[in-house]
Scaffold this motif. Structure first.
Motif, short mmCIF file in Angstrom:
data_model
loop_
_atom_site.label_atom_id
_atom_site.label_comp_id
_atom_site.label_asym_id
_atom_site.label_seq_id
_atom_site.Cartn_x
_atom_site.Cartn_y
_atom_site.Cartn_z
N LYS A 1 25.03 -2.60 -9.82
CA LYS A 1 23.95 -2.34 -10.69
C LYS A 1 23.33 -4.10 -11.09
O LYS A 1 22.28 -3.89 -11.12
N GLU A 2 23.99 -4.89 -11.33
CA GLU A 2 23.65 -6.04 -11.77
C GLU A 2 22.82 -6.60 -10.39
O GLU A 2 21.72 -7.30 -10.85
N PHE A 3 23.25 -6.59 -9.20
CA PHE A 3 22.41 -7.39 -8.11
C PHE A 3 21.47 -6.24 -7.67
O PHE A 3 20.19 -6.29 -7.60
N ILE A 4 21.78 -5.27 -7.07
CA ILE A 4 21.39 -4.30 -6.10
C ILE A 4 20.29 -3.42 -6.89
O ILE A 4 19.12 -3.57 -6.75
N GLY A 5 20.73 -2.91 -8.02
CA GLY A 5 19.88 -2.25 -8.89
C GLY A 5 18.69 -3.22 -9.54
O GLY A 5 17.51 -2.67 -9.42
#
Length: 114
Positions: free
Chosen positions: A77-81
């Motif tokens: 969630k932190e990066f790809i999202g």
């Protein structure tokens, strides 16, 4: 002391973003296991998924920017999202897609001549 990003690191990051879908699959595996990844795992996953070797400095910078909860781990969630949301927000109109496509083809031509 602040260390900036070199042009080669900048180029590597955008080459990585062009292969974000391949990397997202690797990150999804961690997500399924309810795990976040550290910097070494991140760099290894980028290399396995895309063939790109990101410098330690670039990986550290990515973590400084995207590690929202400051636990030295990146979740899906932190990066790809965040990256997918930013890419989709920028391409909502046809003109934006057209500009991005033109920019990408120009960048590819420029990088190919180096």
């Amino acid at each position: 002391m602040f260390q900036g990003i070199t042009f080669d690191e900048f180029r590597s990051f955008f080459q990585f973003l062009n292969n974000l879908e391949d990397f997202a699959i690797a990150m999804q595996m961690y997500n399924f296991a309810s795990r976040s990844i550290g910097q070494d795992e991140f760099a290894r996953a980028v290399y396995v998924a895309t063939g790109l070797k990101l410098t330690r400095h670039l990986v550290n910078t990515i973590f400084k920017i995207f590690d929202v909860d400051h636990d030295d781990q990146l979740s899906y969630k932190e990066f790809i999202g965040i990256m997918k949301d930013r890419l989709h927000r920028g391409s909502r109109s046809y003109k934006a897609v057209e500009k991005a496509t033109s920019f990408r083809s120009c960048l590819k031509k420029e990088l190919a001549t180096r």
